[in-house]
Write a protein that holds these residues in place. Sequence first.
Motif, mmCIF file in Angstrom:
data_model
loop_
_atom_site.group_PDB
_atom_site.id
_atom_site.type_symbol
_atom_site.label_atom_id
_atom_site.label_comp_id
_atom_site.label_asym_id
_atom_site.label_seq_id
_atom_site.Cartn_x
_atom_site.Cartn_y
_atom_site.Cartn_z
ATOM 1 N N GLU A 275 0.857 -1.187 0.000
ATOM 2 C CA GLU A 275 0.000 0.000 0.000
ATOM 3 C C GLU A 275 0.896 1.241 0.000
ATOM 4 O O GLU A 275 1.204 1.814 1.028
ATOM 5 N N LEU A 276 1.324 1.629 -1.210
ATOM 6 C CA LEU A 276 2.283 2.723 -1.386
ATOM 7 C C LEU A 276 1.621 4.086 -1.331
ATOM 8 O O LEU A 276 0.484 4.252 -1.787
ATOM 9 N N HIS A 277 2.346 5.065 -0.793
ATOM 10 C CA HIS A 277 1.924 6.462 -0.874
ATOM 11 C C HIS A 277 3.096 7.371 -0.539
ATOM 12 O O HIS A 277 4.076 6.957 0.063
ATOM 13 N N ASP A 278 2.966 8.619 -0.960
ATOM 14 C CA ASP A 278 3.864 9.661 -0.495
ATOM 15 C C ASP A 278 3.027 10.554 0.412
ATOM 16 O O ASP A 278 1.805 10.413 0.477
ATOM 17 N N VAL A 279 3.673 11.431 1.157
ATOM 18 C CA VAL A 279 2.962 12.301 2.099
ATOM 19 C C VAL A 279 3.501 13.712 1.926
ATOM 20 O O VAL A 279 4.716 13.909 1.927
ATOM 21 N N TYR A 280 2.592 14.684 1.788
ATOM 22 C CA TYR A 280 3.002 16.074 1.635
ATOM 23 C C TYR A 280 2.063 16.970 2.442
ATOM 24 O O TYR A 280 0.853 16.741 2.474
ATOM 25 N N THR A 281 2.624 17.972 3.110
ATOM 26 C CA THR A 281 1.796 18.924 3.832
ATOM 27 C C THR A 281 2.210 20.358 3.515
ATOM 28 O O THR A 281 3.400 20.680 3.561
ATOM 29 N N GLU A 282 1.253 21.165 3.168
ATOM 30 C CA GLU A 282 1.502 22.596 2.977
ATOM 31 C C GLU A 282 1.454 23.322 4.308
ATOM 32 O O GLU A 282 2.199 24.266 4.541
ATOM 33 N N THR A 283 0.561 22.873 5.197
ATOM 34 C CA THR A 283 0.274 23.578 6.444
ATOM 35 C C THR A 283 1.135 23.128 7.623
ATOM 36 O O THR A 283 1.218 23.817 8.626
ATOM 37 N N GLY A 284 1.716 21.934 7.508
ATOM 38 C CA GLY A 284 2.346 21.285 8.655
ATOM 39 C C GLY A 284 1.314 20.383 9.313
ATOM 40 O O GLY A 284 0.101 20.563 9.128
ATOM 41 N N CYS A 285 1.781 19.386 10.037
ATOM 42 C CA CYS A 285 0.843 18.467 10.682
ATOM 43 C C CYS A 285 1.533 17.699 11.804
ATOM 44 O O CYS A 285 2.754 17.718 11.938
ATOM 45 N N LEU A 286 0.713 17.022 12.589
ATOM 46 C CA LEU A 286 1.191 16.181 13.679
ATOM 47 C C LEU A 286 0.428 14.864 13.630
ATOM 48 O O LEU A 286 -0.806 14.854 13.669
ATOM 49 N N PHE A 287 1.160 13.763 13.506
ATOM 50 C CA PHE A 287 0.594 12.409 13.482
ATOM 51 C C PHE A 287 0.938 11.667 14.766
ATOM 52 O O PHE A 287 2.041 11.814 15.303
ATOM 53 N N PHE A 288 0.032 10.800 15.219
ATOM 54 C CA PHE A 288 0.352 9.729 16.155
ATOM 55 C C PHE A 288 0.428 8.477 15.300
ATOM 56 O O PHE A 288 -0.493 8.191 14.527
ATOM 57 N N LEU A 289 1.541 7.723 15.397
ATOM 58 C CA LEU A 289 1.710 6.508 14.604
ATOM 59 C C LEU A 289 1.986 5.305 15.499
ATOM 60 O O LEU A 289 2.726 5.404 16.483
#
Length: 116
Positions: free
Chosen positions: A88-102
């Motif tokens: 399950e491939l993807h790239d990740v991009y944010t213009e605004t910035g973000c915070l993930f819990f992983l």
Amino acid sequence: MKSEQKHLIVPAAEMTWEPGIYENTEMCYLWHEEETGKRAFLLKMHPGSMIPMHDHPQREIAWLLEGEVRLGEDRMRAGDFLTAGLGELHDVYTETGCLFFLFIDEDVTAAAGGDT
């Protein structure tokens, strides 16, 4: 007599941030289970940062706590949930910035009987 295991609490004041694997990101490691490789951490992506196309040899469970991100054509906003595994491939991009819990779960290739 069984030895009792105690739950783990990581106070916010004791969380430490380190430079992330990718440029313009930071990581805060919360928990790691050596025997299984399971782990939990926070990922902070600063505005304009990206994570290139990648696969997930282990099950990734993510909750977007703040901000907005794009994964290919899909968008996530604060409060959204994501899970991705092998193939399950993807790239990740944010213009605004973000915070993930992983949370990274066990190796899905081992669970499927493949090589690790």
